[in-house]
Each structure stands twice: as structure tokens, then as C-alpha cells.
Scaffold this motif. Structure first.
Motif, short mmCIF file in Angstrom:
data_model
loop_
_atom_site.label_atom_id
_atom_site.label_comp_id
_atom_site.label_asym_id
_atom_site.label_seq_id
_atom_site.Cartn_x
_atom_site.Cartn_y
_atom_site.Cartn_z
N LEU A 249 0.86 -1.29 0.29
CA LEU A 249 -0.44 -0.29 -0.24
C LEU A 249 0.75 1.15 0.11
O LEU A 249 0.55 2.27 -0.64
CB LEU A 249 -0.67 -0.06 1.39
CG LEU A 249 -1.93 -1.29 1.43
CD1 LEU A 249 -2.74 -1.37 2.47
CD2 LEU A 249 -2.72 -1.17 0.26
N GLU A 250 2.21 0.97 1.21
CA GLU A 250 2.70 1.88 0.99
C GLU A 250 3.35 2.44 -0.33
O GLU A 250 3.80 3.99 -1.47
CB GLU A 250 4.30 2.21 1.63
CG GLU A 250 3.60 1.90 2.95
CD GLU A 250 4.36 2.05 4.20
OE1 GLU A 250 5.49 1.70 3.20
OE2 GLU A 250 4.13 1.78 5.50
N LYS A 251 4.13 1.45 -1.23
CA LYS A 251 4.49 1.23 -2.52
C LYS A 251 3.54 2.33 -3.55
O LYS A 251 3.82 3.25 -4.71
CB LYS A 251 4.62 0.41 -3.20
CG LYS A 251 5.46 0.57 -4.89
CD LYS A 251 5.69 -0.84 -5.17
CE LYS A 251 4.71 -1.57 -5.60
NZ LYS A 251 4.39 -2.51 -6.57
N LEU A 252 2.40 1.79 -3.42
CA LEU A 252 1.36 1.91 -4.44
C LEU A 252 0.86 3.03 -4.06
O LEU A 252 0.20 4.37 -4.87
CB LEU A 252 -0.18 1.49 -4.24
CG LEU A 252 0.10 -0.07 -4.45
CD1 LEU A 252 -1.15 -1.38 -4.04
CD2 LEU A 252 0.00 0.52 -6.08
N VAL A 253 0.60 4.13 -2.95
CA VAL A 253 0.68 5.58 -2.30
C VAL A 253 1.34 6.56 -3.31
O VAL A 253 1.38 7.75 -3.87
CB VAL A 253 -0.03 5.62 -1.32
CG1 VAL A 253 1.13 5.71 -0.39
CG2 VAL A 253 -0.52 7.13 -0.71
N ARG A 254 2.49 5.76 -2.86
CA ARG A 254 3.63 6.62 -3.74
C ARG A 254 3.42 6.91 -5.08
O ARG A 254 3.84 7.71 -5.69
CB ARG A 254 5.17 6.73 -3.19
CG ARG A 254 5.64 7.23 -1.57
CD ARG A 254 7.13 5.63 -1.41
NE ARG A 254 7.31 5.23 -1.59
CZ ARG A 254 7.63 4.33 0.16
NH1 ARG A 254 7.04 4.40 0.53
NH2 ARG A 254 7.71 2.65 -0.61
#
Length: 309
Positions: free
Chosen positions: A71-76
Motif C-alpha cells: 500500500l505504501e508503494k502504491l500511494v507513492r
């Protein structure tokens, strides 16, 4: 402002009075928020301007630990199309109860103060992307394969993203050993050499001894063999084979491969006897670390061949 589930009409109120601090529009540096009683109301208010992906998790939840880096990767990657808000349900049980969280991970998409959609469980990245595509236009690099995205992230120094991608790929296909080797590369870049070794040691013997894994081991060894700042300072002003070799080794360990290879080649030209032909042997180890198809490997193999013959 309450969250209203449009499917049930249930109202989910904030667990605390709103804090008067201003919540600014999202910037690259604040795409990921920690949610608790002090700011839940502001997060809900913020969702009237930008959608919020609320990740409800717990420290004891292993699937949560696997999901969160994705999720952190996707939000970036989506670069501001939505925010990621993380709620530790152990520390915020009242909020979790009001949100109707019964198991974790539980991910809710909130927009305009209302619950738009949600999913439970640590879905594979591919399924999460498909879920997000219902509401957001895919970012430009979404056409890249996960492996390409990971390599791009690693090249840009974003080891967290690269590591998350490879960890997800390993979970999806544990017998695709190239992903374990690439994750070991990421761990080396993070100076987590022991973890990198553990990954390499877990490979089957035929993979453990293959060039790709040998290359990662060589990278670990370069970092451990290269002189530190104090030793380098002591070499200042010296122009002998040992000093030049150690300086070249430091360049390789710092991933300044071209300068390091040039330095090793220079030592080999000037003193083949140094360390029992150590410069040539180290050149071959660097080729292993870079891989046979790397442009620098191709170039310096030719230079080495020309020098030898």
C-alpha cells in the motif's frame, strides 16, 4: 464529520473532538498518515478534498506486515491521487469498533466523508491494483512489470519499494528463485548483509552457486573488505599498488563501478604481481557482481582481454 456507509446508511462518528490544527493539501512528503484519536476528524475532513485509503492493521498481524509495504508503494506510485492513512487497531480500539473492523487487515476507501468501498485480507498486489482501477486512473508506470518497477525503484535508491515488490513476488511464487536473489540485492543496498546472506543460503544448491547469486555474495564481500574512512585517510598521498587497490575496492563497494574497475585495471597494468594477481581476480568478481550482460562488464572484459593478450 461522520463517515456514512452508503450501502447501509450507518453513521460512523469520529472518536474524538476535532483538533483545530489545519490539515494541508497532500504533498509528496505527507502521502502517508498515522491515524489516532487526535486526528481522525481531520482525516475525515481531508477526504472531502482527496480520497483516503484507510489501512486498519495490528502489530501482531503478519498479513498486515505483508500488505502495508504494498500500500505504501502504491500511494507513492499514484502520486497524490489518494492518501494512505494507517490505523493501529490495538492502540485505537474505540475507533476500530466504530469503523466496524472485525478482522485485519481491513482497508477502506473513504471519499467525501463516506465509505466508498473496502476489502479485507492481504490481497496480492495485482488484485489491489485492479481494485484501485475502479476509482483511479492508473499511473504511467503501471504498464511496467513488477520486476521492472522494482528495478526502477532500486536504481532510484528507493529500496523500500523495491523490497516490497520482491517480497510480494516471492509470496506469490516462492519457487521463482530469481526474486529471492533480487531481494538479497536490495538488502545489500540497505546494508542488511546478514539478511541478504540468509536469503542466498535458502536457495537450492544449483541456484546458490549460479552467477546471479555469486554476484550478490561478491557485493557483500566488497563492502566488508573495502577500507573505511580512517584507512582511506591514512592512504592519502600514497601511490603504491596497495593504496591504489584499496581505493579502487572502496569505489566498487560504494557502487562507483566504473571508477573502481578503472582503478583495478590500472593496478593490474602497473603491478601484476601485487597480491598474487589480486587486481585481476577482483575484476572477475566485479564482473560476477554486475552480471555478464552489464555494459561495464562487457566493456571491461574487452579491456582485460586486450591487456592479457
Amino acid at each position: 464529520m461522520p463517515i456514512v456507509d452508503p450501502r447501509t446508511g450507518d453513521t460512523i462518528s469520529a472518536a474524538a473532538e476535532p483538533n483545530t490544527a489545519h490539515v494541508s493539501a497532500p504533498q509528496d512528503s505527507d502521502l502517508i498518515l498515522e491515524v489516532d484519536r487526535s486526528n481522525i476528524q481531520q482525516v475525515l475532513e481531508l477526504s472531502t478534498r482527496v480520497p483516503v485509503l484507510l489501512d486498519c492493521w495490528a502489530p501482531w498481524c503478519e498479513p498486515c506486515k505483508n500488505l502495508m509495504p504494498i500500500l505504501e508503494k502504491l500511494v507513492r506510485e499514484y502520486a497524490g491521487a489518494f492518501l494512505l492513512a494507517k490505523l493501529n487497531i490495538d492502540d485505537n480500539q474505540e475507533i476500530a469498533a466504530q469503523l466496524g473492523v472485525r478482522s485485519v487487515p481491513d482497508v477502506k476507501l473513504i471519499s467525501q466523508g463516506g465509505l466508498v468501498d473496502q476489502f479485507q485480507g492481504a490481497l496480492p498486489e495485482k488484485e489491489i491494483r485492479e481494485w484501485l482501477s475502479r476509482y483511479f486512473q492508473a499511473p504511467e508506470n503501471a504498464s511496467l512489470s513488477p520486476e521492472e518497477q522494482a528495478e526502477q525503484a532500486l536504481t532510484e535508491g528507493d529500496t523500500a519499494t523495491a523490497g516490497a515488490i520482491y517480497a510480494e513476488l516471492i509470496q506469490q511464487n516462492p519457487e521463482q528463485y530469481s526474486h529471492m536473489i533480487q531481494l538479497a540485492r536490495v538488502r545489500v543496498a540497505e546494508n542488511r548483509n546478514d539478511e541478504a546472506r540468509e536469503l542466498l543460503d535458502a536457495l537450492p544448491p544449483e541456484e546458490r552457486d549460479a552467477p546471479a547469486a555469486r554476484g550478490v555474495r561478491a557485493s557483500i564481500e566488497f563492502g566488508e573488505e573495502a577500507p573505511g574512512a580512517e584507512t582511506l585517510a591514512a592512504l592519502e598521498g600514497r601511490d603504491d599498488s596497495e593504496a591504489n587497490y584499496l581505493r579502487a575496492l572502496r569505489q566498487v563497494a560504494d557502487a562507483n563501478y566504473e571508477e573502481g574497475l578503472e582503478g583495478l585495471l590500472a593496478v593490474m597494468k602497473s603491478d601484476r604481481t601485487y597480491g598474487d594477481d589480486l587486481a585481476r581476480k577482483t575484476l572477475l568478481r566485479v564482473f560476477d557482481a554486475l552480471g555478464a550482460d552489464h555494459p561495464l562488464t562487457v566493456t571491461y572484459r574487452r579491456k582485460l582481454f586486450a591487456l592479457l593478450y
